[in-house]
Structure formats: C-alpha cells, structure tokens
Design a protein around this motif. Structure first.
Motif, PDB file in Angstrom:
ATOM      1  N   ASN A 116      12.467  37.869  81.908  1.00  5.03           N
ATOM      2  CA  ASN A 116      13.706  37.916  81.127  1.00  5.03           C
ATOM      3  C   ASN A 116      13.478  37.516  79.674  1.00  5.03           C
ATOM      4  N   VAL A 117      12.221  37.326  79.295  1.00  3.59           N
ATOM      5  CA  VAL A 117      11.895  36.883  77.935  1.00  3.59           C
ATOM      6  C   VAL A 117      11.712  38.093  77.024  1.00  3.59           C
ATOM      7  N   PRO A 118      12.516  38.217  75.956  1.00  4.37           N
ATOM      8  CA  PRO A 118      12.332  39.336  75.028  1.00  4.37           C
ATOM      9  C   PRO A 118      11.015  39.201  74.257  1.00  4.37           C
ATOM     10  N   VAL A 119      10.290  40.302  74.170  1.00  2.67           N
ATOM     11  CA  VAL A 119       9.041  40.347  73.403  1.00  2.67           C
ATOM     12  C   VAL A 119       9.234  41.405  72.311  1.00  2.67           C
ATOM     13  N   PRO A 120       9.530  40.992  71.082  1.00  8.15           N
ATOM     14  CA  PRO A 120       9.821  41.964  70.019  1.00  8.15           C
ATOM     15  C   PRO A 120       8.600  42.802  69.671  1.00  8.15           C
ATOM     16  N   VAL A 121       8.816  44.114  69.572  1.00 10.03           N
ATOM     17  CA  VAL A 121       7.740  45.038  69.193  1.00 10.03           C
ATOM     18  C   VAL A 121       8.319  46.034  68.189  1.00 10.03           C
ATOM     19  N   PRO A 122       8.262  45.744  66.895  1.00  7.44           N
ATOM     20  CA  PRO A 122       8.788  46.671  65.891  1.00  7.44           C
ATOM     21  C   PRO A 122       7.880  47.887  65.741  1.00  7.44           C
ATOM     22  N   LEU A 123       8.256  48.991  66.386  1.00 10.20           N
ATOM     23  CA  LEU A 123       7.450  50.208  66.371  1.00 10.20           C
ATOM     24  C   LEU A 123       7.932  51.167  65.282  1.00 10.20           C
ATOM     25  N   GLU A 124       6.979  51.908  64.720  1.00 11.26           N
ATOM     26  CA  GLU A 124       7.343  52.859  63.674  1.00 11.26           C
ATOM     27  C   GLU A 124       6.375  54.036  63.685  1.00 11.26           C
ATOM     28  N   ALA A 125       6.924  55.222  63.456  1.00 15.10           N
ATOM     29  CA  ALA A 125       6.127  56.434  63.257  1.00 15.10           C
ATOM     30  C   ALA A 125       6.188  56.768  61.779  1.00 15.10           C
ATOM     31  N   PRO A 126       5.051  56.786  61.086  1.00 15.26           N
ATOM     32  CA  PRO A 126       5.086  57.051  59.644  1.00 15.26           C
ATOM     33  C   PRO A 126       5.582  58.460  59.341  1.00 15.26           C
ATOM     34  N   VAL A 127       6.162  58.621  58.165  1.00 16.81           N
ATOM     35  CA  VAL A 127       6.648  59.935  57.742  1.00 16.81           C
ATOM     36  C   VAL A 127       5.461  60.895  57.620  1.00 16.81           C
ATOM     37  N   GLY A 128       5.603  62.066  58.218  1.00 16.13           N
ATOM     38  CA  GLY A 128       4.546  63.063  58.179  1.00 16.13           C
ATOM     39  C   GLY A 128       5.087  64.436  58.496  1.00 16.13           C
ATOM     40  N   GLU A 129       4.195  65.402  58.642  1.00 19.90           N
ATOM     41  CA  GLU A 129       4.603  66.758  58.961  1.00 19.90           C
ATOM     42  C   GLU A 129       5.363  66.799  60.284  1.00 19.90           C
ATOM     43  N   LEU A 130       6.246  67.779  60.408  1.00 17.17           N
ATOM     44  CA  LEU A 130       7.046  67.898  61.615  1.00 17.17           C
ATOM     45  C   LEU A 130       6.139  68.140  62.817  1.00 17.17           C
ATOM     46  N   ASN A 131       6.309  67.288  63.820  1.00 17.83           N
ATOM     47  CA  ASN A 131       5.474  67.352  65.012  1.00 17.83           C
ATOM     48  C   ASN A 131       6.311  66.890  66.195  1.00 17.83           C
ATOM     49  N   PRO A 132       6.317  67.649  67.287  1.00 15.42           N
ATOM     50  CA  PRO A 132       7.146  67.235  68.432  1.00 15.42           C
ATOM     51  C   PRO A 132       6.698  65.926  69.078  1.00 15.42           C
ATOM     52  N   LEU A 133       5.462  65.487  68.804  1.00 11.96           N
ATOM     53  CA  LEU A 133       4.985  64.217  69.319  1.00 11.96           C
ATOM     54  C   LEU A 133       4.636  63.309  68.149  1.00 11.96           C
ATOM     55  N   ALA A 134       5.432  62.267  67.977  1.00 14.47           N
ATOM     56  CA  ALA A 134       5.212  61.333  66.879  1.00 14.47           C
ATOM     57  C   ALA A 134       4.489  60.093  67.408  1.00 14.47           C
ATOM     58  N   ALA A 135       3.378  59.740  66.778  1.00 17.64           N
ATOM     59  CA  ALA A 135       2.637  58.541  67.175  1.00 17.64           C
ATOM     60  C   ALA A 135       3.318  57.304  66.604  1.00 17.64           C
TER      61      ALA A 135
END
Length: 280
Positions: A116-135
């Motif tokens: 029940n312990v929240p583990v913060p993970v601020p995830l981000e996909a950098p701006v790039g060319e249009l791609n259906p799968l963003a890392a």
C-alpha cells in the motif's frame, strides 16, 4: 540531510554496492533479476471530445531488487525505470490536427504501489517524431519501504494523467484509468528485517544492583524502537522501552551471577539482538 550523511546511510545498508551491481540489497548479495516487469492497458479520455482511447503501458526496472530492507528511506533518483507507451490510438485522433508532426508525453501522478506504499515514478517520453510506441523513462522518487517485513506485490497505479508534449496547440491532460479486467501486478518484493547493533555502554559490578545503559542502532544507522530486557541466570530481571534508541535498565538480584544478558527484543522491521556483559 547532507550528502555525507546520505552516503553513510547508503554504505551502512549495502546500497552503494547494490547499485553498482544492479541491485538494491538488504545486507546480502543482491540478485540480478528485476523486481518489476509487466504492463497493463489504460483508458485515457481526450479532453473536450470526451473520447476514450486505450493506451497500453509496459514497464521494467532492472535496478529495482527483489529484496529490500523494512522501514528504510530510499533516496530518489537512484533507480531507473523504463517502458513503452502505445499511443497509436491517440495519434489517430491527433492526425486531424494541422501541424502535428511530433509528440511527447509526461505521466503526471504516476506512482506504483509496494503493497500500500506509493512509490513515485515520474515517467516521460521525450518529444520526437510521431511513433505509435513511445519510450518512457524516469527514476524512482524518494519513498520509505513498508515497516513490516513480508512479501509485497508491486502494482501499477489505478490512474494517472497523460500530458501531451510538443503539440502546436496546448492540449489538457488526459485522465487515464486502469481498464476493467487488467491485472496491475508487475512484480513482488521481499521486505526483510533490518539487523540491529546492541551496545551496552555501562559495566555492571558483581554482586550489586546496577544500571545498565543499552543502545540499539539499526542497519540503516537509525535509532531502533522497541523493548530491551536484562536476564540473570535465564530469568528476566528488568525491561524497558527504548527511547531514541536508548534505555536505562535497573538490574538487581546479581548475587552469585557472573554475567548479565541484555536482549533487544526486535519488532516488525528490526531483528532481535543480544549481548552478554561480564560482571566485575
């Protein structure tokens, strides 16, 4: 807390060695297996249009170990997390907007759960060319492990906000909720008790009543909580709750005894410990 103090805490728990080998350990040799690997599909709603879009998310954290210390404050920024965000459905809607040639995303409020312990993970996909799968990438934020030892599931959050980046016109965040029927579990972690260092800092005089001062420090260098007790010839003769890791025990009935055994009784996050004190 100073950098020096943080370094000392990390060294005390073996964290520095663990990170160098790709695992955060609980005082033993870490394993190379990842504690987190999996994914789930979220339904994200496009603002104004009120159109739901399915967005599958996969996530992996090779540096997050399968075993950690209980009640331990993990500093943020040490454990990298990566994954993929399938945004093909969102791109289909955005294709009708003139000038959309690139896209990025930020996952606001994204926090996995360790039990029940929240583990913060601020995830981000950098701006790039249009791609259906963003890392997506990020680092685990600061959190404290559960205070009770045991096996805990790691789960993806029930909800977060997907903030589009790099669009020619601003678009409000998309509220995303775990799709019905999805299993959020992505791993399991064993939370183990910390060891304790018990020190008796006052000698006892043979045949006389005495005061024994006990100090208990945990594996992470913090002061222990719980109770200590003194035993003479196997019989408990005194006990007291620790206060700031310290307790004064009044020990009597020492006649004929050659030693006093002082025990820290442990608790849900810390192992028991004992030490014998020879009488002089």
């Amino acid at each position: 807390m100073s950098i020096s103090a943080v370094s000392k805490r990390l060294a005390a728990t073996g964290v520095a060695t663990a990170l160098a080998t790709g695992a955060l350990v609980s005082g033993t040799t870490g394993t190379s297996s990842a504690a987190v690997s999996g994914g789930a599909t979220y339904t994200c709603t496009v603002p104004l249009l009120n159109v739901p879009v399915d967005v599958p998310l996969s996530i992996s954290a090779d540096a997050l170990p399968t075993e950690v210390l209980a009640d331990f404050g993990v500093p943020g920024g040490l454990l990298p997390v990566g994954g993929g965000l399938e945004v093909g459905g969102l791109l289909g809607l955005l294709s009708a907007v003139p000038g959309v040639t690139q896209l990025g995303a930020k996952l606001d409020g994204f926090a996995m759960l360790l039990g029940n312990v929240p583990v913060p993970v601020p995830l981000e996909a950098p701006v790039g060319e249009l791609n259906p799968l963003a890392a997506v990438t990020g680092n685990v934020g600061a959190f404290k492990t559960p205070a009770k030892a045991g096996a805990y599931d790691i789960s993806l959050p029930d909800a977060f906000s997907l903030v589009p980046l790099g669009l020619p016109i601003p678009l409000d965040a998309l509220p995303c909720a775990l799709k019905d029927g999805q299993d959020p579990k992505v791993g399991t972690v064993d939370v183990t008790k910390q060891s304790a260092d018990l020190r008796v800092v006052r000698a006892v005089k043979k045949g006389k009543a005495a005061k024994v001062v006990a100090q208990v420090v945990r594996q992470d260098s913090s002061k222990a909580a719980g109770k200590v007790a003194a035993f003479v010839k196997g019989t408990k003769v005194a006990s007291k709750q620790l206060k700031a890791g310290r307790a004064n025990l009044k020990v009597k009935n020492l006649k004929g005894a050659s030693k006093v055994v002082v025990k820290y009784l442990g608790n849900s996050s810390t192992k028991a410990a004992k030490k014998s004190v020879k009488l002089r």
